[in-house]
Design an enzyme around this catalytic site. Sequence first.
Site, mmCIF file in Angstrom:
data_model
loop_
_atom_site.group_PDB
_atom_site.id
_atom_site.type_symbol
_atom_site.label_atom_id
_atom_site.label_comp_id
_atom_site.label_asym_id
_atom_site.label_seq_id
_atom_site.Cartn_x
_atom_site.Cartn_y
_atom_site.Cartn_z
ATOM 1 N N ASP A 85 -0.603 -11.688 2.306
ATOM 2 C CA ASP A 85 -1.108 -11.470 3.425
ATOM 3 C C ASP A 85 -1.732 -11.948 4.442
ATOM 4 O O ASP A 85 -2.412 -12.188 5.135
ATOM 5 C CB ASP A 85 -2.056 -10.960 2.343
ATOM 6 C CG ASP A 85 -2.945 -9.627 3.172
ATOM 7 O OD1 ASP A 85 -2.167 -9.620 3.974
ATOM 8 O OD2 ASP A 85 -4.394 -9.113 3.117
ATOM 9 N N ASP A 105 -4.406 -13.396 -2.683
ATOM 10 C CA ASP A 105 -3.880 -13.369 -1.148
ATOM 11 C C ASP A 105 -4.093 -14.802 -0.601
ATOM 12 O O ASP A 105 -4.787 -15.400 0.245
ATOM 13 C CB ASP A 105 -4.911 -12.160 -0.416
ATOM 14 C CG ASP A 105 -3.563 -11.009 -0.568
ATOM 15 O OD1 ASP A 105 -3.304 -10.398 -1.845
ATOM 16 O OD2 ASP A 105 -4.032 -9.938 -0.422
ATOM 17 N N GLU A 116 -10.366 -7.123 -4.036
ATOM 18 C CA GLU A 116 -10.559 -8.378 -3.933
ATOM 19 C C GLU A 116 -11.149 -8.048 -2.374
ATOM 20 O O GLU A 116 -11.917 -7.631 -2.206
ATOM 21 C CB GLU A 116 -8.533 -7.490 -2.588
ATOM 22 C CG GLU A 116 -8.512 -8.811 -1.549
ATOM 23 C CD GLU A 116 -7.454 -8.653 -0.728
ATOM 24 O OE1 GLU A 116 -6.627 -8.199 -1.153
ATOM 25 O OE2 GLU A 116 -7.906 -9.056 0.565
ATOM 26 N N HIS A 159 0.958 -1.050 0.566
ATOM 27 C CA HIS A 159 0.634 -0.305 -0.086
ATOM 28 C C HIS A 159 0.850 1.401 -0.447
ATOM 29 O O HIS A 159 1.892 1.157 0.744
ATOM 30 C CB HIS A 159 -0.901 0.146 1.060
ATOM 31 C CG HIS A 159 -1.489 -0.639 1.215
ATOM 32 N ND1 HIS A 159 -1.362 -2.199 2.238
ATOM 33 C CD2 HIS A 159 -3.018 -1.133 1.505
ATOM 34 C CE1 HIS A 159 -2.524 -3.180 2.366
ATOM 35 N NE2 HIS A 159 -2.958 -2.308 1.645
ATOM 36 N N ASP A 217 -5.506 -13.648 9.309
ATOM 37 C CA ASP A 217 -4.476 -13.104 8.183
ATOM 38 C C ASP A 217 -3.774 -13.977 8.853
ATOM 39 O O ASP A 217 -2.481 -13.992 9.429
ATOM 40 C CB ASP A 217 -4.226 -12.076 8.335
ATOM 41 C CG ASP A 217 -5.042 -11.456 7.706
ATOM 42 O OD1 ASP A 217 -6.059 -11.941 6.531
ATOM 43 O OD2 ASP A 217 -4.883 -10.355 7.402
ATOM 44 N N GLU A 232 -8.391 -13.804 -1.672
ATOM 45 C CA GLU A 232 -7.818 -13.839 0.166
ATOM 46 C C GLU A 232 -8.308 -15.028 0.625
ATOM 47 O O GLU A 232 -9.724 -15.660 0.901
ATOM 48 C CB GLU A 232 -8.381 -12.576 0.836
ATOM 49 C CG GLU A 232 -6.747 -13.009 2.220
ATOM 50 C CD GLU A 232 -6.698 -12.151 3.091
ATOM 51 O OE1 GLU A 232 -7.028 -11.028 2.640
ATOM 52 O OE2 GLU A 232 -7.018 -12.194 4.150
ATOM 53 N N ASP A 254 -10.974 -11.284 10.831
ATOM 54 C CA ASP A 254 -9.729 -11.520 9.557
ATOM 55 C C ASP A 254 -8.424 -12.087 10.637
ATOM 56 O O ASP A 254 -7.372 -11.989 10.644
ATOM 57 C CB ASP A 254 -9.907 -10.710 8.546
ATOM 58 C CG ASP A 254 -8.977 -10.749 7.623
ATOM 59 O OD1 ASP A 254 -8.817 -11.738 7.306
ATOM 60 O OD2 ASP A 254 -9.098 -9.474 6.755
ATOM 61 N N HIS A 284 -10.764 -14.251 4.002
ATOM 62 C CA HIS A 284 -12.189 -13.241 3.034
ATOM 63 C C HIS A 284 -12.845 -14.570 2.673
ATOM 64 O O HIS A 284 -14.866 -14.550 2.938
ATOM 65 C CB HIS A 284 -11.613 -12.334 2.190
ATOM 66 C CG HIS A 284 -10.587 -11.020 2.555
ATOM 67 N ND1 HIS A 284 -10.163 -9.829 1.687
ATOM 68 C CD2 HIS A 284 -10.215 -10.843 3.361
ATOM 69 C CE1 HIS A 284 -9.595 -9.261 2.120
ATOM 70 N NE2 HIS A 284 -9.110 -9.758 3.678
ATOM 71 N N ASP A 302 2.052 2.026 2.966
ATOM 72 C CA ASP A 302 3.406 0.523 4.008
ATOM 73 C C ASP A 302 4.641 1.570 3.651
ATOM 74 O O ASP A 302 5.964 1.048 4.147
ATOM 75 C CB ASP A 302 3.228 -0.940 3.106
ATOM 76 C CG ASP A 302 1.909 -1.104 3.191
ATOM 77 O OD1 ASP A 302 1.175 -0.306 4.933
ATOM 78 O OD2 ASP A 302 1.472 -1.154 2.405
HETATM 79 C C1 XLS Z 1 -7.516 -6.367 4.439
HETATM 80 C C2 XLS Z 1 -6.956 -6.979 3.176
HETATM 81 C C3 XLS Z 1 -6.138 -5.731 3.046
HETATM 82 C C4 XLS Z 1 -5.389 -6.139 0.816
HETATM 83 C C5 XLS Z 1 -4.981 -4.662 0.741
HETATM 84 O O1 XLS Z 1 -8.192 -7.286 5.308
HETATM 85 O O2 XLS Z 1 -6.447 -7.887 2.988
HETATM 86 O O3 XLS Z 1 -4.777 -6.049 3.147
HETATM 87 O O4 XLS Z 1 -5.150 -7.294 0.993
HETATM 88 O O5 XLS Z 1 -5.674 -4.030 0.739
HETATM 89 CA CA CA Z 2 -5.872 -8.879 1.318
HETATM 90 CA CA CA Z 3 -7.349 -9.937 5.281
#
Ligand code: XLS
Ligand code: CA
Ligand code: CA
Length: 439
Positions: free
Chosen positions: A339, A296, A232, A101, A309, A268, A307, A271, A104
């Site tokens: 991710d 992702d 996404e 991003h 991750d 992802e 989430d 998600h 980042d």
């Molecule tokens: C958040 C998302 C984010 C996207 C990019 O849940 O996964 O990190 O991948 O903005």
């Molecule tokens: Ca993501």
């Molecule tokens: Ca995520």
Amino acid sequence: MGEYFDFIQQVKYEGADTKNPFAFRFYDADKEILGKPMKDHLRFAMAWWHSLGANGTDMFGVGTADKTWGAEAGTIAHAKAKVDAGFEFMKKLGIKFFCFHDVDLVPEAADINETNARLDEISDYILEKMNGTDIRCLWGTANMFSNPRYMNGAGSTNSVDVYCFAAAQIKKALDITVKLGGEDYVFWGGREGYETLLNTDLKFEQENIATLMRMARDYGRSIGLKGDFLIEPKPKEPMKHQYDFDAATAIGFLRQYGLDSDFRMNIEANHATLAGHTFEHELRVCAANGMFGSVDANQGDTLLGWDTDEFPFDVYTTTLAMYEVLKAGGFTHGGLNFDSKNRRPSNTREDMVYAFILGMDAFALGLTKAVKLIEDGRIDEFKAQKYASFNGELGQKIRDGKATLKELSDLACAMKAPQNPASGRQEYLEGVLNQVLFG
Ligand code: XLS
Ligand code: CA
Ligand code: CA
């Protein structure tokens, strides 16, 4: 300058029996599989935000990991230290891509002109680092969810001024993505959604999001973005209702607004499960609609409704996901972006390395097992046979859209009652999967 990960030189493949904690057990980058090396099937990427930024801060406590990389947090020196650490890490792990991003890369300034100048400076520095390596940008994106100005959304905001800022951020993020050789650009609709219809004009918001995407598409193409714009999907978090709920919803949106030839999906895993789907379901929906773009890679926790991750380690899921990826023809310009973040108590640099070894090995296993599943053939054979009654003249006529309801009704009435269809054989097929995985 000293090394950040001085406890390793290069993480190498040592095979399934190794006890070396800093070696791959399954990821053998150059091993040929179906005519190309593993690394080209998997196209692993590092997510700048989690790996170089996230320090374990959660709603209940401060960070546990030191992600200052020896610099003062929030400075350009810190941004550069992140680049140094990131490139050392990617080289040592053999990761060829990164995703970012805008925020980042550098801390956001109060004035957008200053933020843009910082982005110019850091992207020059990243380009220098890329020089002489085969590390490239997989995709870039703009963070249009953290700053308070986006509290009511970016494309879906009620403020026309904030909408301009969203446009400006996307423009700059596209500039930097193209400058770094990234082929794809991601839209994750973090705050594009709502909490209550009492204060929301849903149609107005969706139309404005589509307009912003159309402008981004036109600008991106004009500066040479070659790959895909990617949506996404995510059903919730931070918003209660997010407009890009899942792949099917996002694909419908793209078709409604005529964006479907430039956009595809970035799926992802976490998600998908938040939406009540499996990861492989989302991939299959994309493939069925010609919308498979990128992934992702992570996993959620079925006992938690948010989430998380996590680094992926569930080999059933990576196998079924890679089966879908292979069936979809593999990645063209997308890849597997981790991710994923370490758990809060896994707070050392060693843990970062372990996490990537875990994830890369889990997907390498998934790839090899998916190939075995395809070569085994029993799943595909079963599916072909399951629908075989449509192979005859009548089935073909229906498939060609040439049958009428009246004609089919006449046939049904003449038959009086059909035979029940053949068994779906789920337990048998699950046994086949286990045999391929563990046999
Ligand atoms: C958040 C998302 C984010 C996207 C990019 O849940 O996964 O990190 O991948 O903005
Ligand atoms: Ca993501
Ligand atoms: Ca995520």
